[in-house]
Design a protein around this motif. Structure first.
Motif, PDB file in Angstrom:
ATOM      1  N   CYS A  49      35.898  33.213  43.528  1.00  0.00           N
ATOM      2  CA  CYS A  49      35.953  34.409  44.366  1.00  0.00           C
ATOM      3  C   CYS A  49      34.585  35.091  44.355  1.00  0.00           C
ATOM      4  O   CYS A  49      33.749  34.818  43.475  1.00  0.00           O
ATOM      5  N   VAL A  50      34.362  35.972  45.327  1.00  0.00           N
ATOM      6  CA  VAL A  50      33.087  36.651  45.472  1.00  0.00           C
ATOM      7  C   VAL A  50      33.338  38.138  45.689  1.00  0.00           C
ATOM      8  O   VAL A  50      34.187  38.519  46.517  1.00  0.00           O
ATOM      9  N   ILE A  51      32.624  38.968  44.930  1.00  0.00           N
ATOM     10  CA  ILE A  51      32.666  40.423  45.138  1.00  0.00           C
ATOM     11  C   ILE A  51      31.393  40.809  45.872  1.00  0.00           C
ATOM     12  O   ILE A  51      30.288  40.605  45.360  1.00  0.00           O
ATOM     13  N   LYS A  52      31.529  41.369  47.056  1.00  0.00           N
ATOM     14  CA  LYS A  52      30.384  41.775  47.861  1.00  0.00           C
ATOM     15  C   LYS A  52      30.175  43.279  47.752  1.00  0.00           C
ATOM     16  O   LYS A  52      31.108  44.062  47.965  1.00  0.00           O
ATOM     17  N   VAL A  53      28.953  43.651  47.431  1.00  0.00           N
ATOM     18  CA  VAL A  53      28.579  45.066  47.341  1.00  0.00           C
ATOM     19  C   VAL A  53      27.319  45.239  48.181  1.00  0.00           C
ATOM     20  O   VAL A  53      26.211  44.976  47.705  1.00  0.00           O
ATOM     21  N   GLY A  54      27.497  45.640  49.406  1.00  0.00           N
ATOM     22  CA  GLY A  54      26.360  45.724  50.310  1.00  0.00           C
ATOM     23  C   GLY A  54      25.767  44.338  50.536  1.00  0.00           C
ATOM     24  O   GLY A  54      26.477  43.376  50.870  1.00  0.00           O
ATOM     25  N   ALA A  55      24.454  44.234  50.316  1.00  0.00           N
ATOM     26  CA  ALA A  55      23.782  42.954  50.509  1.00  0.00           C
ATOM     27  C   ALA A  55      23.859  42.064  49.275  1.00  0.00           C
ATOM     28  O   ALA A  55      23.444  40.901  49.324  1.00  0.00           O
ATOM     29  N   ILE A  90      28.602  39.203  43.651  1.00  0.00           N
ATOM     30  CA  ILE A  90      28.881  38.737  42.294  1.00  0.00           C
ATOM     31  C   ILE A  90      29.956  37.672  42.395  1.00  0.00           C
ATOM     32  O   ILE A  90      31.071  37.940  42.873  1.00  0.00           O
ATOM     33  N   LYS A  91      29.627  36.454  41.971  1.00  0.00           N
ATOM     34  CA  LYS A  91      30.616  35.391  41.947  1.00  0.00           C
ATOM     35  C   LYS A  91      31.409  35.469  40.643  1.00  0.00           C
ATOM     36  O   LYS A  91      30.834  35.611  39.569  1.00  0.00           O
ATOM     37  N   ALA A  92      32.727  35.365  40.778  1.00  0.00           N
ATOM     38  CA  ALA A  92      33.585  35.571  39.614  1.00  0.00           C
ATOM     39  C   ALA A  92      34.774  34.628  39.646  1.00  0.00           C
ATOM     40  O   ALA A  92      34.871  33.741  40.506  1.00  0.00           O
ATOM     41  N   HIS A  93      35.688  34.841  38.711  1.00  0.00           N
ATOM     42  CA  HIS A  93      36.874  33.994  38.567  1.00  0.00           C
ATOM     43  C   HIS A  93      38.122  34.867  38.713  1.00  0.00           C
ATOM     44  O   HIS A  93      38.261  35.892  38.044  1.00  0.00           O
ATOM     45  N   ARG A  94      39.008  34.433  39.585  1.00  0.00           N
ATOM     46  CA  ARG A  94      40.217  35.225  39.833  1.00  0.00           C
ATOM     47  C   ARG A  94      41.035  35.427  38.556  1.00  0.00           C
ATOM     48  O   ARG A  94      41.614  36.497  38.348  1.00  0.00           O
ATOM     49  N   CYS A  95      41.096  34.412  37.722  1.00  0.00           N
ATOM     50  CA  CYS A  95      41.925  34.528  36.518  1.00  0.00           C
ATOM     51  C   CYS A  95      41.412  35.623  35.591  1.00  0.00           C
ATOM     52  O   CYS A  95      42.205  36.330  34.951  1.00  0.00           O
ATOM     53  N   ILE A  96      40.078  35.781  35.509  1.00  0.00           N
ATOM     54  CA  ILE A  96      39.513  36.824  34.643  1.00  0.00           C
ATOM     55  C   ILE A  96      39.757  38.201  35.252  1.00  0.00           C
ATOM     56  O   ILE A  96      40.215  39.132  34.560  1.00  0.00           O
ATOM     57  N   LEU A  97      39.482  38.345  36.541  1.00  0.00           N
ATOM     58  CA  LEU A  97      39.676  39.646  37.190  1.00  0.00           C
ATOM     59  C   LEU A  97      41.144  40.051  37.163  1.00  0.00           C
ATOM     60  O   LEU A  97      41.484  41.203  36.878  1.00  0.00           O
ATOM     61  N   GLY A  98      42.023  39.100  37.459  1.00  0.00           N
ATOM     62  CA  GLY A  98      43.443  39.415  37.492  1.00  0.00           C
ATOM     63  C   GLY A  98      44.023  39.701  36.128  1.00  0.00           C
ATOM     64  O   GLY A  98      44.974  40.472  35.991  1.00  0.00           O
ATOM     65  N   GLN A  99      43.452  39.092  35.083  1.00  0.00           N
ATOM     66  CA  GLN A  99      43.951  39.320  33.728  1.00  0.00           C
ATOM     67  C   GLN A  99      43.677  40.739  33.264  1.00  0.00           C
ATOM     68  O   GLN A  99      44.495  41.337  32.554  1.00  0.00           O
TER      69      GLN A  99
END
Length: 438
Positions: A232-238, A241-250
């Motif tokens: 997954c990708v978190i976009k903040v303006g330009a 941050i590439k991340a992992h759904r399992c970590i964010l969801g946990q």
């Protein structure tokens, strides 16, 4: 057969069959005992262990020009350290109180010290505490103030320990400053001590667990930085941050809800757009979820810490929010107390609001006369009423505690305009979704 020959032989035979003498009998018994089998024992060993972990916290407090303070401070005026404690027990916080010219009239020409517990809620069980207070002189030698073991309840101070001016003068450093050290050990409130089966590896188990936890945090940080297997990708303006759904969801119920709902864009394409927070705050949130910490909290920039608290509140990462509350509580002053009070109320920051209440109780006569307080009273009458009610309730509890403890439970009043104090409370969370700070 000739009887005459048979007689002596018969008599000799009879004599040879006689019972042994006592000496021979004893030797015979010992010989028999030595050769007889011994009964075997059945031994069952029950191995048990009671694991107890004491919490320890330490305050190092440098007070400049302390010799002048002993001369210029009035009797009853005090200095109060900022709160200190350990993350493992966030509802327990301590303050060290120092009266350079004594607490009461009879204490004049002495320095009064006592330790105060400011975090427990009303009605919680007291915690038994061992503490010591000492100073380090110019040579680094300890000058003892006190060492004691007492139990502490909500908003309770224990002391007061009197040290003569002459002794404190010898403890001063070359520049006239006083370096105070306060070490406190206690068990976490509500800890249950039980007997468990013993493990032969108990001696090294705790160290191994610490190493494993550290390795996990470091591996998670490397995984985040290297973008390994991200989904997954978190976009903040330009920036992104590439991340992992399992970590964010946990770690975040909000992210977990996003990914569990197939109708949401975030679940479909794995892209999360965040436009209401700065990149630094979003990055701090993600780092905390991966590693349990973030370097952004070590900055002196109060604005970024407030924004991190706001995003932690929005995505319900409560451990990060609690860390931010404690840091902001340590920055309360006469100038910013009203703005921090509004901020704490906006984000239902109960720890921070209790810190505001505690500071207000010590400086109310000054604060309620400021223009900022008058504006707060006009714009947020309900908040003002709530804060003042908490101040009154806190003083009632302090008075009852002081009366029951006598001189050993001495509590400071609100007369010290030189004081600063920060209090904490247990995490009672009232959910409120607010807009982030501008």
């Amino acid at each position: 057969m000739n009887p005459s020959r048979a007689g002596p032989s018969s008599v000799q035979g009879v004599a040879g069959s006689q019972a042994p003498s006592p000496v021979n009998r004893a030797l015979s018994l010992r010989s028999d005992d030595a050769t007889s089998p011994q009964p075997r024992k059945l031994e069952v060993v029950s191995k048990q262990a009671t694991k107890v972990t004491a919490l320890s916290t330490k305050l190092e407090w440098k007070i400049d020009q302390f010799e002048k303070l002993m001369k210029l401070f009035k009797n009853g005026q005090n200095l109060i350290s900022r709160q200190f404690g350990v993350p493992q027990a966030p509802t327990v916080c301590w303050e060290l109180h120092v009266y350079p010219n004594g607490k009461r009239d009879e204490d004049t020409n002495n320095v009064s010290f006592f330790l105060r517990q400011v975090g427990l809620q009303r009605g919680e069980e007291p915690i038994m505490t061992e503490f010591q207070i000492y100073a380090l002189d110019a040579n680094g030698t300890r000058v003892s103030v006190c060492r004691d073991t007492k139990d502490f309840t909500n908003q309770q101070g224990r002391g007061k320990f009197q040290v003569s001016r002459e002794k404190m003068t010898t403890a001063l450093r070359m520049d006239g400053s006083l370096m105070l050290i306060c070490e406190v050990e206690y068990f976490s409130p509500g800890v249950r001590i039980s007997v468990e089966p013993a493990d032969d590896e108990d001696a090294t188990m705790e160290d191994e667990e610490t190493k494993i936890e550290t390795n996990i945090r470091e591996n998670n940080k490397r995984m985040l930085d290297s973008e390994l297997f991200t989904d997954c990708v978190i976009k903040v303006g330009a920036k992104q941050i590439k991340a992992h759904r399992c970590i964010l969801g946990q770690h975040s119920p909000v992210f977990r809800s996003m990914f569990n709902n197939d109708t949401m864009i975030e679940a479909q394409n794995g892209i999360i757009d965040i436009s209401d927070f700065k990149y630094e705050a979003v990055r701090a949130l993600v780092e905390f979820m991966y590693t349990g910490g973030t370097d952004a909290l070590e900055t002196s920039n109060g604005g970024i810490i407030e924004e991190i608290l706001a995003i932690a509140d929005k995505y319900e990462v409560l451990a990060l929010k609690d860390c931010c509350e404690r840091l902001i509580a340590n920055t309360i002053t006469l100038k910013n107390i009203t703005s921090i009070a509004v901020f704490a109320d906006t984000y239902s920051a109960s720890y921070l609001k209790q810190a505001v209440t505690r500071y207000l109780s010590l400086h109310d006569k000054v604060i309620i006369g400021t223009p900022e307080w008058k504006v707060l009273k006009k714009d947020r009458q309900g908040l003002v009423t709530e804060l003042l009610e908490e101040v009154v309730l806190g003083r009632d509890d302090s008075h009852r505690s002081s009366s029951s403890e006598g001189s050993s439970g001495d509590l400071p009043g609100s007369s010290g305009l030189f004081s600063q104090s920060h209090s904490r409370a247990s995490p009672v969370r009232k959910r409120a979704r607010r807009a982030p700070p501008k």
